[in-house]
Design an enzyme around this catalytic site. Structure first.
Site: not given
Ligand code: SAH
Length: 231
Positions: A66
């Site tokens: 993000s």
């Molecule tokens: N917080 C992260 C950014 C996350 S992007 C950072 O600091 O880099 C969102 C993430 O959520 C992605 O990696 C995606 O694979 C994950 N995601 C999506 N659905 C999910 C679920 N049901 N359970 C766990 N992770 C999930």
């Protein structure tokens, strides 16, 4: 292109001043964590020169780290004082988890992509963030073994806040999540008091989708079907 750690430090100071404090983030502990965590370690090598830019960046598997301001905004809303157990859904690069680890007692973070989870876990250990616990799985079900959590942060967008997460929120706890349809989500902060909750809208945002039960359905291998996402 690699810079020296002193240069990265300067880039972080500038990031906090021009992107974060200037937009109203005032919690000094949050600002300090953003000054300290080496964001450039959490982005792919070929994007090093953009590590401190005012935007989200791709991290592989179609996912993103993000924008710094959004990380700070969500973190501030959790009102962490240092004793909390925090649950994060969507580990991604591990950057948000690293920020949280400086502000809370323990961070439990769940990622559905094993490749991302393993990479984040290795990096967090290497950088010494030992109070972060990474798990591969579907985060929409939460992590009941460690509940209740004083703070929960969801970093992928759901149609609505998954009920299991609300159930695992402690009395008085805060939950921050992007909620809503394609590209037009609202960042919301839910506060739990006894059996009732109050919700505040924070900002319009655009996150990648939360996949799975209580999230959006998964599409065939190639990943997300954007026609469906935009319907
Ligand atoms: N917080 C992260 C950014 C996350 S992007 C950072 O600091 O880099 C969102 C993430 O959520 C992605 O990696 C995606 O694979 C994950 N995601 C999506 N659905 C999910 C679920 N049901 N359970 C766990 N992770 C999930």
């Amino acid at each position: 292109m690699k810079a020296s750690s002193a240069e990265y430090q300067r880039l972080r100071e500038r990031m906090v001043e021009t992107q974060i404090a200037s937009r109203g983030i005032a919690d000094e502990r949050v600002l300090q964590a953003m000054r300290e965590v080496p964001r450039h370690r959490f982005v792919p090598e070929h994007l090093l020169s953009s590590a401190y830019a005012d935007c989200a960046l791709p991290i592989g598997e179609g996912q993103t780290i993000s924008q710094p301001y959004i990380v700070a905004l969500m973190t501030e809303a959790l009102e962490l004082q240092s004793h909390e157990r925090v649950l994060e859904i969507g580990t991604g690069s591990g950057y948000q988890a690293a920020i949280l680890s400086k502000l809370a007692r323990d961070v439990y973070t769940i990622e559905r992509h094993a490749v991302l989870a393993e990479r984040a876990q290795r990096l967090l250990a290497e950088l010494g963030y030992h109070n972060v616990h990474v798990r591969v799985g579907n985060g929409t079900a939460g992590w009941p073994e460690h509940a209740p959590f004083e703070a929960i942060i969801v970093t992928a967008a759901a149609p609505e806040v998954p009920q299991p997460l609300l159930d695992q929120l402690a009395d008085g706890g805060r939950l921050v999540a992007p909620v809503g349809p394609a590209g037009f989500q609202n960042l919301i902060c839910v506060r739990k008091k006894g059996q009732s909750t109050t919700t505040r809208n924070m900002a319009p945002v655009a996150f990648v989708p939360l996949i799975g039960e209580h999230g959006w359905p998964e599409k065939e291998e190639g990943g997300w079907d954007w026609r469906f996402w935009r319907r």
